[in-house]
Design a protein around this motif. Structure first.
Motif, PDB file in Angstrom:
ATOM      1  N   VAL A 864       0.839  -1.196   0.000  1.00 28.82           N
ATOM      2  CA  VAL A 864       0.000   0.000   0.000  1.00 28.82           C
ATOM      3  C   VAL A 864       0.874   1.247   0.000  1.00 28.82           C
ATOM      4  O   VAL A 864       1.796   1.369   0.804  1.00 28.82           O
ATOM      5  N   ILE A 865       0.580   2.153  -0.911  1.00 34.02           N
ATOM      6  CA  ILE A 865       1.262   3.450  -0.996  1.00 34.02           C
ATOM      7  C   ILE A 865       0.227   4.530  -0.701  1.00 34.02           C
ATOM      8  O   ILE A 865      -0.847   4.546  -1.296  1.00 34.02           O
ATOM      9  N   MET A 866       0.550   5.439   0.214  1.00 35.06           N
ATOM     10  CA  MET A 866      -0.365   6.524   0.579  1.00 35.06           C
ATOM     11  C   MET A 866       0.323   7.861   0.375  1.00 35.06           C
ATOM     12  O   MET A 866       1.441   8.076   0.852  1.00 35.06           O
ATOM     13  N   LEU A 867      -0.340   8.747  -0.352  1.00 34.72           N
ATOM     14  CA  LEU A 867       0.201  10.070  -0.650  1.00 34.72           C
ATOM     15  C   LEU A 867      -0.585  11.127   0.112  1.00 34.72           C
ATOM     16  O   LEU A 867      -1.818  11.177   0.035  1.00 34.72           O
ATOM     17  N   TYR A 868       0.127  11.970   0.863  1.00 30.38           N
ATOM     18  CA  TYR A 868      -0.480  13.067   1.605  1.00 30.38           C
ATOM     19  C   TYR A 868       0.004  14.390   1.030  1.00 30.38           C
ATOM     20  O   TYR A 868       1.096  14.482   0.466  1.00 30.38           O
ATOM     21  N   GLU A 869      -0.812  15.417   1.236  1.00 29.30           N
ATOM     22  CA  GLU A 869      -0.440  16.752   0.761  1.00 29.30           C
ATOM     23  C   GLU A 869      -0.657  17.765   1.873  1.00 29.30           C
ATOM     24  O   GLU A 869      -1.658  17.707   2.596  1.00 29.30           O
ATOM     25  N   ASP A 870       0.286  18.683   1.985  1.00 28.16           N
ATOM     26  CA  ASP A 870       0.142  19.811   2.902  1.00 28.16           C
ATOM     27  C   ASP A 870      -0.185  21.040   2.069  1.00 28.16           C
ATOM     28  O   ASP A 870       0.697  21.632   1.439  1.00 28.16           O
ATOM     29  N   PRO A 871      -1.452  21.456   2.006  1.00 28.13           N
ATOM     30  CA  PRO A 871      -1.824  22.568   1.129  1.00 28.13           C
ATOM     31  C   PRO A 871      -1.231  23.901   1.548  1.00 28.13           C
ATOM     32  O   PRO A 871      -1.279  24.865   0.787  1.00 28.13           O
ATOM     33  N   ASN A 872      -0.673  23.967   2.759  1.00 29.25           N
ATOM     34  CA  ASN A 872      -0.095  25.231   3.218  1.00 29.25           C
ATOM     35  C   ASN A 872       1.341  25.423   2.750  1.00 29.25           C
ATOM     36  O   ASN A 872       1.904  26.504   2.906  1.00 29.25           O
ATOM     37  N   LYS A 873       1.935  24.383   2.197  1.00 26.13           N
ATOM     38  CA  LYS A 873       3.305  24.481   1.728  1.00 26.13           C
ATOM     39  C   LYS A 873       3.337  24.981   0.283  1.00 26.13           C
ATOM     40  O   LYS A 873       2.377  24.833  -0.469  1.00 26.13           O
ATOM     41  N   ASP A 874       4.478  25.543  -0.085  1.00 28.85           N
ATOM     42  CA  ASP A 874       4.691  25.993  -1.455  1.00 28.85           C
ATOM     43  C   ASP A 874       4.539  24.806  -2.407  1.00 28.85           C
ATOM     44  O   ASP A 874       5.112  23.744  -2.175  1.00 28.85           O
ATOM     45  N   PRO A 875       3.767  24.962  -3.494  1.00 33.06           N
ATOM     46  CA  PRO A 875       3.609  23.842  -4.434  1.00 33.06           C
ATOM     47  C   PRO A 875       4.920  23.324  -4.998  1.00 33.06           C
ATOM     48  O   PRO A 875       5.003  22.171  -5.411  1.00 33.06           O
ATOM     49  N   ALA A 876       5.963  24.158  -5.011  1.00 30.09           N
ATOM     50  CA  ALA A 876       7.250  23.722  -5.537  1.00 30.09           C
ATOM     51  C   ALA A 876       8.139  23.087  -4.477  1.00 30.09           C
ATOM     52  O   ALA A 876       9.216  22.589  -4.788  1.00 30.09           O
ATOM     53  N   SER A 877       7.671  23.071  -3.233  1.00 33.67           N
ATOM     54  CA  SER A 877       8.498  22.549  -2.154  1.00 33.67           C
ATOM     55  C   SER A 877       8.374  21.040  -2.053  1.00 33.67           C
ATOM     56  O   SER A 877       7.311  20.456  -2.285  1.00 33.67           O
ATOM     57  N   GLU A 878       9.482  20.410  -1.666  1.00 35.19           N
ATOM     58  CA  GLU A 878       9.449  18.968  -1.435  1.00 35.19           C
ATOM     59  C   GLU A 878       8.614  18.623  -0.213  1.00 35.19           C
ATOM     60  O   GLU A 878       8.218  17.475  -0.027  1.00 35.19           O
ATOM     61  N   GLU A 879       8.346  19.595   0.648  1.00 34.04           N
ATOM     62  CA  GLU A 879       7.548  19.349   1.840  1.00 34.04           C
ATOM     63  C   GLU A 879       6.058  19.339   1.540  1.00 34.04           C
ATOM     64  O   GLU A 879       5.243  19.072   2.415  1.00 34.04           O
ATOM     65  N   ARG A 880       5.707  19.649   0.296  1.00 36.58           N
ATOM     66  CA  ARG A 880       4.294  19.705  -0.064  1.00 36.58           C
ATOM     67  C   ARG A 880       3.648  18.318  -0.008  1.00 36.58           C
ATOM     68  O   ARG A 880       2.515  18.175   0.451  1.00 36.58           O
ATOM     69  N   PHE A 881       4.379  17.299  -0.474  1.00 37.29           N
ATOM     70  CA  PHE A 881       3.822  15.947  -0.547  1.00 37.29           C
ATOM     71  C   PHE A 881       4.627  14.995   0.329  1.00 37.29           C
ATOM     72  O   PHE A 881       5.840  15.128   0.470  1.00 37.29           O
ATOM     73  N   HIS A 882       3.932  14.025   0.873  1.00 33.81           N
ATOM     74  CA  HIS A 882       4.505  13.070   1.819  1.00 33.81           C
ATOM     75  C   HIS A 882       3.982  11.688   1.441  1.00 33.81           C
ATOM     76  O   HIS A 882       2.786  11.499   1.243  1.00 33.81           O
ATOM     77  N   VAL A 883       4.878  10.704   1.327  1.00 36.21           N
ATOM     78  CA  VAL A 883       4.508   9.370   0.869  1.00 36.21           C
ATOM     79  C   VAL A 883       4.818   8.358   1.959  1.00 36.21           C
ATOM     80  O   VAL A 883       5.879   8.410   2.586  1.00 36.21           O
ATOM     81  N   GLU A 884       3.885   7.424   2.157  1.00 29.33           N
ATOM     82  CA  GLU A 884       4.088   6.333   3.100  1.00 29.33           C
ATOM     83  C   GLU A 884       3.967   5.007   2.364  1.00 29.33           C
ATOM     84  O   GLU A 884       3.166   4.868   1.431  1.00 29.33           O
TER      85      GLU A 884
END
Length: 1172
Positions: A864-884
């Motif tokens: 199982v792969i889960m993708l999360y997004e932090d909408p408060n981060k810059d869209p160009a930032s690597e911190e925008r998306f988080h994968v588990e």
């Protein structure tokens, strides 16, 4: 009227003034007459059930707010009994047909009084005939499913141009493969049938006008109706959802999605008894369709049904005058548009002052998110099928002309091989076998027939099993061999230089009742990984996913390989996940997409040269008659996996171990023969209706094939031996055969080495073989992750018309892939050895140690792969998306497994923090996301809150003092599916624990009473088995990594899919400098070949009738001759400033079969249990 005023009717605290509306109406009409002002009377001429319905009253009340408009409802008695000359006068007429309405009289009234008519009356005659409706739609260029009309003479119904086969019909020369739809030509007849292919279980779904909470039922009848005239059309794979569109004039359309009545037949209703529907957004093409429908049928107020399939939209029915059942916003819009339309048309004729209002530009809705939060955006799951019967295979060389004739009939010489799965094809093979056996009984046929009698008898026996054919569990392959086939094993024939055919009969491998229960229960448990998964809103877990899905905020697609057991597993999982009811066949046909057409989940090609060499070396190493040495271990297990080394230590001398296995098999066969001779076991039926005779043949064949005549052992049969003994230990233990556990342990020790090492010995071989098998799947996974970067609004909830949904902008994309063991091994090897993480990543090291200790990827294994997004981060930032990344080795095996390795648990603390850190939560009352929250993430390794924690916290906010660490369970179990903190021993507190899987099955039948699933074991419950279903429980999900970046995953997948898997063995260290400019390029799966094109420029689907692809779909790229042309057009459409129709992406296609990757599509909607 009494001195106390008009009569009142009191219900609870609500007071209803019955005469209030009439009084207001008389007051307004009298006031306008007294003032001598003109008025416009709008007459409502319809059956009272319609004219006095709640939606009509809501709209008329608002329409009366126009100063000069007065409404007049024609009484039903007047309409039915009085001549039109006595009908009330009106200036504007709203009249529409329903059952019992005299449409001819309404036409006569309109011709007599000449009012302004809102909905054309003459066209309403045509709306009662589906043939007329389809002709108008076709003439207007509106998309329709491919269809053909069968007109029968009522006096001679048998004289019709209809040819019916097992899985197809031909109507007026037009062929339709099942599934297809059969509609009566009368639009008032709602008895619509959908016929399913034999490979999906056959039968039909019978739709009808809603009765209570049912709108359809499943029937085993597979033959079409022989009386009446019908429209036959191809079945459109809409993923279990219909879209209802309501127009008010050509420039307004409101759309709502509902669960398709063909899915399970259950109508989901709200507290007021109305069918649950949710407003959705139409794209520009669909708005144009709505405009065309309204104008073509001259119906200002009009409803029609829209099907979203294969990236396009099709109209399948036009209803005429229709209202939205429960939407205040729609009532406002409808009344406003109708009022303006009437005033614009009639005000000048009555000298009524009227200014045409200016149309305000629609402001796009932009959902906002408050707080620092990580929002779940995508879930990708790859799963193995459930528990199955042993797979069996028979090989025999045939030379009889009848086999060659059959080979030629199905174009075998063109491709060198054919695959026969359809009932008619299997019947032909059976007929040949019967003929040859009958000839062998006569003296004349002995010298002419070269086929062996024993094999012909086995061929006949297998094909006659069950008393009927179903391509889902048996198939025959014929391969042409110009010079015969050399002898390889004891089950094959002697060498012959003349041309021959190799007949391969495969059977077994069917999903068992236990496998179905496993899949359904796992589907229920799988809901819990979604937001709100542990909230106890409706007395069962996973309500968050159901709410998300039912409110059209869940984009779900389910794919399965073409194997029957895999498809039925996917259907059962879907049934549990979406809380569906009824049979699996409708769910399979509508919700599960067959992925065989592009190799996505199937690997039908011959073994690669690397894999062939690996198997040869494996046979050599396991054929040495001595104990394994350190050198042997280095050769057989160069990766040093603990499971391999431990198994080799247990094996010792592989030849001696094989001899033990062979002896135990012979002893087992001897015992089975004794059971056959024992009267107490006469007519004994084993699990899944297998007989003792078939069980004996199964083991005799393995005995014969395992030890060859040269005295050596064929180790390629070890997986089959392990498969059979595991099945018998789990399901046939009531035979009480001795030494079966010993045989199981010996076979398991050998299988634990042979099965994983067939996919490569060295890391490089494993990666090369794995990438070769999983290449299409890896590309698809990468595409799935990239699609979440787009702000897509098509096929989503329309926030302007939503109510009781606190976060309408939320949207989660789920893609589930069900496949066989080979893909699971290959994908896991790619993840382990592809260089996903750095060598110094401690969490990844622990995960690799855990994977190395796992011996078997059993049934229902999950990645199982889960993708999360932090909408408060810059869209160009690597911190925008988080994968588990999570993993479960699937069902527990036979026997006690207390020593089974355990991982770090589900979403544990990360590697850099040993202590559980304080977690912040989103306490906004408008947030229903239960999202993953964290402090400003300077350190990406901080601890993550669990779904249980979030559910508890939200309950605390609502003022309830209640512990939600584990829902109240019917069977008295407790569970904490998600945990914080470091790794724990065993699987305690992990997702998909045994308690969780076993606790929420109250909707299942009492499995103790279901024949073939549960048996009363005299010696108690088997280890690893559910205590009341006797179904092996499933091991919990373990987190492999919970702090991956999207860039990290994307580059890893790109490296594998670009044909450079070997370079992935060494992962370069990432730069310590944070890159904030990463914007992944949108990618699509690369096509390998174009589909075959027919003379009409259409793509035809494959012979597999279970595919959800249309039987004959017009390709969106008919004028494109190359892959580059297609991709160029796709890029052009993607970059267009206008909103294009969702363009399907052409995937790789084999054997001339069309496959389209989805754009955001409609999804099935189960019950709504509570509001977020």
């Amino acid at each position: 009227m009494s001195e106390f005023g008009p009569p009142k009717f009191i219900i609870g605290d609500e007071v209803l003034n019955i005469d209030k509306d009439a009084q207001d109406h008389r007051t307004k009409k009298q006031r306008l007459e007294d003032e001598g002002r003109k008025m416009i009377i709008v007459g409502i001429c319809a059956m009272s059930k319609k004219s006095r319905s709640k939606p009509m009253r809501e709209i008329l009340t608002r329409l009366e707010r126009f100063e000069y408009i007065v409404t007049e409802i024609f009484e039903e008695d007047v309409i039915l009994q009085e001549p039109v000359e006595n009908w009330p006068l009106c200036d504007c007429l709203i009249s529409f047909f329903s059952k019992g309405f005299p449409l001819e009289k309404a036409v006569a009234y309109a011709e007599l009084r000449k009012p302004y008519v809102i909905n054309d009356l003459q066209k309403q005659f045509g709306l009662q005939d589906r043939r007329f409706v389809y002709k108008v739609l076709r003439d207007e260029g509106i998309g329709l499913p491919r269809y053909a009309v069968l007109d029968r003479d009522p006096d001679n119904p048998n004289d019709s141009d209809l040819i019916e086969a097992d899985d197809a019909v031909e109507v007026n020369g037009h062929g339709f493969q099942k599934p297809f739809v059969e509609k009566p030509v009368s639009a008032e007849d709602h008895n619509i049938y959908i016929y399913y292919p034999m490979s999906a279980g056959g039968g039909s779904q019978r739709l009808f006008r809603k009765i209570g909470s049912r709108s359809s039922v499943y029937s085993p009848e597979s033959r079409v109706r022989k009386q009446g005239s019908y429209i036959y059309e191809e079945f459109m794979p809409t993923d279990g959802t219909d879209v209802k569109v309501y127009t008010v004039g050509p420039d307004y359309a409101h759309a709502e999605a509902r669960k398709s009545p063909a899915l399970d037949g259950k109508v989901e209703r709200d507290s007021e008894g109305k069918e649950v529907r949710y407003p959705v957004i139409l794209n520009n093409i669909e708005k144009l369709i709505a405009r065309k429908v309204s104008l073509a049928f001259k119906q200002t107020v009009c409803g029609f049904d829209l099907l979203r399939a294969n990236g396009r939209s099709y109209v399948c029915d036009v209803n005429g005058f229709s209202f939205v059942k429960n939407s205040q916003k729609y009532y406002d819009d409808c009344a406003k548009i109708l009022g303006n339309l009437i005033m614009r048309e009639l005000a000048p004729h009555y000298d009524i002052p009227w200014n045409i209002p200016s149309v305000e530009e629609e402001v796009p809705y932009v959902p906002t998110t408050s707080g620092t939060m990580m929002e779940l955006r995508c879930v990708i799951g790859v799963m193995r099928h459930g528990d199955r019967t042993p797979k069996q295979k028979l090989k025999m060389e045939v030379r009889n002309p009848k086999f060659f004739k059959l080979f030629a009939k199905y174009n075998g010489y063109k491709y060198g091989k054919i695959k026969l799965k359809r009932p008619t094809q299997l019947q032909e093979v059976l007929d040949v076998a019967r003929y040859l056996l009958s000839e062998l009984e006569s003296q004349d046929g002995i010298r002419e027939i070269e086929e062996k009698k024993c094999k012909l008898e086995q061929l006949k026996t297998v094909l006659e099993m069950y008393g009927h054919f179903s391509g889902i569990n048996r198939k025959v392959q014929l391969k042409y061999q110009p010079t015969g086939r050399p002898r390889h094993s004891s089950s094959e024939d002697d060498v012959n230089v003349e041309p021959s055919l190799l007949l391969i009969l495969k059977w077994g491998g069917e999903l068992t009742p236990a496998g179905r229960v496993q899949a359904e229960e796992l589907g229920r448990a799988f809901r819990c990984i979604y937001p709100g998964g542990q909230g106890e809103y409706a007395g069962f877990p996973g309500c968050g996913l159901l709410r998300l899905h039912s409110t059209y905020r869940h984009d779900l697609k389910i794919y399965a390989s073409d194997e029957g057991r895999v498809q039925m597993t996917a259907a059962a999982f879907t049934k549990g996940m979406l809380a569906l009811e009824g049979e699996l066949t409708p769910i399979l046909v509508q919700m599960v997409k067959s992925a065989h057409t592009n190799g996505l989940l199937d690997f039908d090609k011959d073994s690669s040269s690397v894999q062939a060499k690996v198997k040869q070396r494996l046979c050599e190493l396991l054929g040495q008659d001595r104990d394994f040495s350190e050198v042997d271990i280095e050769k057989l297990a160069p990766t040093g996996a603990k499971s391999l080394v431990d198994s080799m230590d247990l094996i010792g001398n592989p030849v001696i171990k094989c001899q033990v296995v062979a002896e135990l098999i012979k002893y087992l066969i001897k015992q089975i023969k004794m059971r056959l001779e024992d009267p107490a076991y006469k007519d004994t039926k084993l699990y899944h209706n297998e007989s003792l005779e078939l069980m004996l043949k199964r083991w005799c064949k393995l005995d014969k094939d395992f030890k060859m005549k040269n005295g050596q052992f064929d180790i390629t049969k070890i997986p089959d031996i392990y498969d059979c003994i595991k099945y018998d230990c789990l399901h046939n233990s009531e035979l009480q055969l001795n030494r079966t556990e010993e045989l199981y342990e010996c076979a398991q020790e050998l299988a634990d080495v042979i099965i994983p090492q067939e996919y490569g010995l060295t890391g490089q071989e494993k990666l090369e073989i794995g990438a070769g098998i999983c290449l299409p799947l890896l590309r698809k996974i990468r595409s799935d992750l990239q699609r979440n970067l787009d702000d897509e609004t098509v096929h989503r909830l329309n926030p302007k018309y939503s109510h009781n949904v606190l976060s309408p902008g939320r949207h989660v994309r789920t893609r589930l892939y069900f496949t066989s063991e080979s893909h699971i091994h290959s994908l896991l090897n790619c993840l382990r050895l592809g260089g996903l993480c750095n060598e110094d990543d401690e969490q990844w090291k622990r995960a690799m140690e855990y994977l190395g200790a796992v011996k078997e990827l059993n049934y229902m294994t999950q990645i199982v792969i889960m993708l999360y997004e932090d909408p408060n981060k810059d869209p160009a930032s690597e911190e925008r998306f988080h994968v588990e990344l999570h993993f479960s080795p699937g069902a527990k095996g036979y026997g006690d497994d207390e020593s089974y390795p355990s991982g770090s648990g589900y979403r544990p603390a990360s590697s850099k923090e040993e202590q559980v850190s304080e977690t912040s939560f989103d306490i906004s009352p408008s947030s229903d996301s239960f999202s993953l929250l964290s402090r400003e993430a300077e350190d990406c390794s901080q601890d993550l809150p669990t779904l249980s924690d979030l559910a508890r916290y939200k309950t605390r906010l609502s003022g309830k003092i209640e512990d939600l660490s584990g829902p109240r369970l019917k069977h008295g179990h407790g569970s904490a599916p998600c945990t914080t903190g470091r790794a724990r021993s065993g699987s305690q507190g992990s997702l998909f624990s045994k308690e969780l899987l076993n606790a929420y099955s109250s909707s299942l039948p009492d499995l103790k009473t279901v024949e073939g699933i549960h048996r009363n074991y005299s010696y108690g419950v088997l280890p690893g088995m559910d205590t009341y279903t006797m179904v092996p429980s499933i091991r919990p999900l373990e987190t492999l990594h919970n702090s991956l970046s999207l860039r990290q995953v994307d580059e890893f997948l790109q490296k594998l899919t670009d044909g450079r898997p070997n370079q992935a063995l060494t992962s370069p260290r990432c730069s310590k400098e944070m890159l904030l400019t990463y914007t992944p390029k949108r990618i699509t799966p690369s096509p390998f070949s174009l589909p075959l094109r027919t003379e009409e420029g259409q793509f035809y689907r494959s012979s597999n009738p279970a595919s959800n692809s249309s039987s004959t779909m017009h390709s969106p790229s008919n004028s494109m001759n190359t892959v580059d042309d297609y991709l160029s057009s796709f890029e052009a459409a993607s970059n267009s400033a206008e909103t294009p129709l969702d363009t399907p992406t052409l995937l790789s296609s084999l054997d001339g079969v069309e496959v389209f990757e989805e754009s955001p599509e409609s999804v099935s909607k189960p019950k709504v249990t509570d509001s977020f």
